[in-house]
Write a protein that holds these residues in place. Structure first.
Motif, short mmCIF file in Angstrom:
data_model
loop_
_atom_site.label_atom_id
_atom_site.label_comp_id
_atom_site.label_asym_id
_atom_site.label_seq_id
_atom_site.Cartn_x
_atom_site.Cartn_y
_atom_site.Cartn_z
N SER A 287 0.81 -1.22 0.00
CA SER A 287 0.00 0.00 0.00
C SER A 287 0.85 1.27 0.00
N GLY A 288 2.17 1.09 0.09
CA GLY A 288 3.05 2.27 0.22
C GLY A 288 3.42 2.53 1.66
N ILE A 289 2.72 1.89 2.56
CA ILE A 289 3.08 2.00 3.98
C ILE A 289 4.15 0.94 4.25
N GLN A 290 5.22 1.36 4.89
CA GLN A 290 6.32 0.42 5.12
C GLN A 290 5.93 -0.64 6.14
N ARG A 291 6.58 -1.79 6.05
CA ARG A 291 6.30 -2.87 7.00
C ARG A 291 6.56 -2.43 8.44
N THR A 292 7.65 -1.68 8.63
CA THR A 292 7.96 -1.26 10.01
C THR A 292 6.86 -0.34 10.55
N THR A 293 6.31 0.50 9.66
CA THR A 293 5.20 1.36 10.10
C THR A 293 3.98 0.51 10.41
N GLY A 294 3.71 -0.44 9.53
CA GLY A 294 2.58 -1.35 9.76
C GLY A 294 2.72 -2.06 11.09
N ASP A 295 3.93 -2.51 11.41
CA ASP A 295 4.14 -3.20 12.68
C ASP A 295 3.95 -2.24 13.87
N GLN A 296 4.35 -1.00 13.69
CA GLN A 296 4.09 -0.03 14.77
C GLN A 296 2.58 0.14 14.95
N MET A 297 1.86 0.15 13.84
CA MET A 297 0.40 0.24 13.92
C MET A 297 -0.17 -0.98 14.65
N GLY A 298 0.41 -2.16 14.34
CA GLY A 298 -0.03 -3.38 15.03
C GLY A 298 0.24 -3.29 16.53
N MET A 299 1.40 -2.77 16.88
CA MET A 299 1.74 -2.65 18.31
C MET A 299 0.80 -1.66 19.00
N MET A 300 0.44 -0.59 18.26
CA MET A 300 -0.53 0.36 18.83
C MET A 300 -1.88 -0.33 19.06
N ALA A 301 -2.20 -1.27 18.17
CA ALA A 301 -3.47 -2.01 18.33
C ALA A 301 -3.46 -2.79 19.65
N THR A 302 -2.29 -3.34 20.02
CA THR A 302 -2.24 -4.07 21.29
C THR A 302 -2.43 -3.12 22.47
N VAL A 303 -2.01 -1.86 22.28
CA VAL A 303 -2.20 -0.87 23.36
C VAL A 303 -3.69 -0.57 23.52
N ILE A 304 -4.40 -0.49 22.41
CA ILE A 304 -5.86 -0.27 22.48
C ILE A 304 -6.51 -1.41 23.27
N ASN A 305 -6.12 -2.64 22.94
CA ASN A 305 -6.67 -3.79 23.68
C ASN A 305 -6.30 -3.73 25.16
N ALA A 306 -5.05 -3.33 25.42
CA ALA A 306 -4.59 -3.27 26.81
C ALA A 306 -5.40 -2.24 27.61
#
Ligand code: UDP
Length: 236
Positions: free
Chosen positions: A65-84
């Motif tokens: 999508s043009g979004i880098q994998r490392t950015t995507g992973d940061q987004m994933g980690m932020m998702a875990t914060v939402i769950n937390a």
């Protein structure tokens, strides 16, 4: 009452919090998960939680999508914060103190991880919620569970899955599949069984951290585990 495990690291995926939905959080499921934590606390078990983020976002899904994998992973980690955050509030609503320790600094939202602080908090009865995985891209929350479990000297990593343990074949497809009560780390490697991702698994193996795979939605499963009863599959 004597317990087999007095300090546990409980890992469940973000999907475990979705209920029947396809995305996000389901209020009733959240309470169901937290009621298992409550049952553990009532027995005096110290509880650290690692939650995934797959119910909201996984880094790999954004590829191309043009979004880098490392950015995507940061987004994933932020998702875990939402769950937390959701877990923290439900845990407190069920009258247990809870603290979020995040591997990514988010001022005003969470504390940074410090194993000594965590251990003191656990001894005082706090539930520790470890958010943002390992804090690094290209890892998973399984690896965070292995890492945090080792760092806080947990007695065991409890990995909640949809199936109540590891079977000889897929029990959904093969009626003759049998649950394996116990496996060695070498068995898992030789038979190429999926327990956790390999990075997480190797960390546990190298640090002799036992893993128990079980179904968190099976009534009292987690209680039976800490009492040392046969439940799910033990890898050690
Ligand atoms: N993630 C990461 N580093 C970590 C843990 C997680 O980059 O140490 C990112 C990664 O993008 C992953 C997402 O966060 O896809 C959600 O974590 P995971 O897939 O482990 O969640 P689960 O499948 O357990 O819900």
């Amino acid at each position: 009452m004597s317990l087999k495990y007095e300090r546990v690291l409980l890992k469940f995926s973000g999907e475990a919090l979705m209920g029947d939905g396809q995305f996000g959080l389901d209020a009733q499921t959240l309470r169901q998960v937290v009621s298992e934590v409550k049952a553990l606390r009532e027995l005096g078990v110290e509880v650290g939680l690692v939650v995934g983020g797959g119910n909201i976002f996984r880094g790999a899904q954004i590829m191309g999508s043009g979004i880098q994998r490392t950015t995507g992973d940061q987004m994933g980690m932020m998702a875990t914060v939402i769950n937390a955050l959701a877990l923290r509030d439900v845990i407190e609503d069920m009258e247990m103190p809870a603290v979020i320790y995040s591997a990514m600094g988010i001022e005003g939202v969470s504390h940074g991880f410090n194993a000594n602080h965590v251990k003191k908090g656990l001894a005082e009865g706090q539930v520790a919620i470890f958010a943002a995985g390992t804090g690094s891209p290209f890892f998973t929350t399984d690896t965070a569970a292995a890492l945090r479990g080792i760092e806080i000297d947990a007695d065991i990593v409890l990995k909640a899955t949809k199936v109540d343990g590891i079977y000889t074949a897929d029990p959904a497809k093969d009626p003759t599949a049998e649950r394996l009560a116990e496996l060695s780390y070498d068995d898992v490697i030789q038979k190429n069984l999926q327990v956790m991702d390999m990075t997480a698994f190797v960390l546990c193996r190298d640090h002799k951290m036992p893993i128990r795979v079980f179904d968190m939605f099976k009534k009292d499963a987690v209680i039976r585990i800490v009492k040392g009863e046969d439940e799910g599959t033990l890898v050690h």
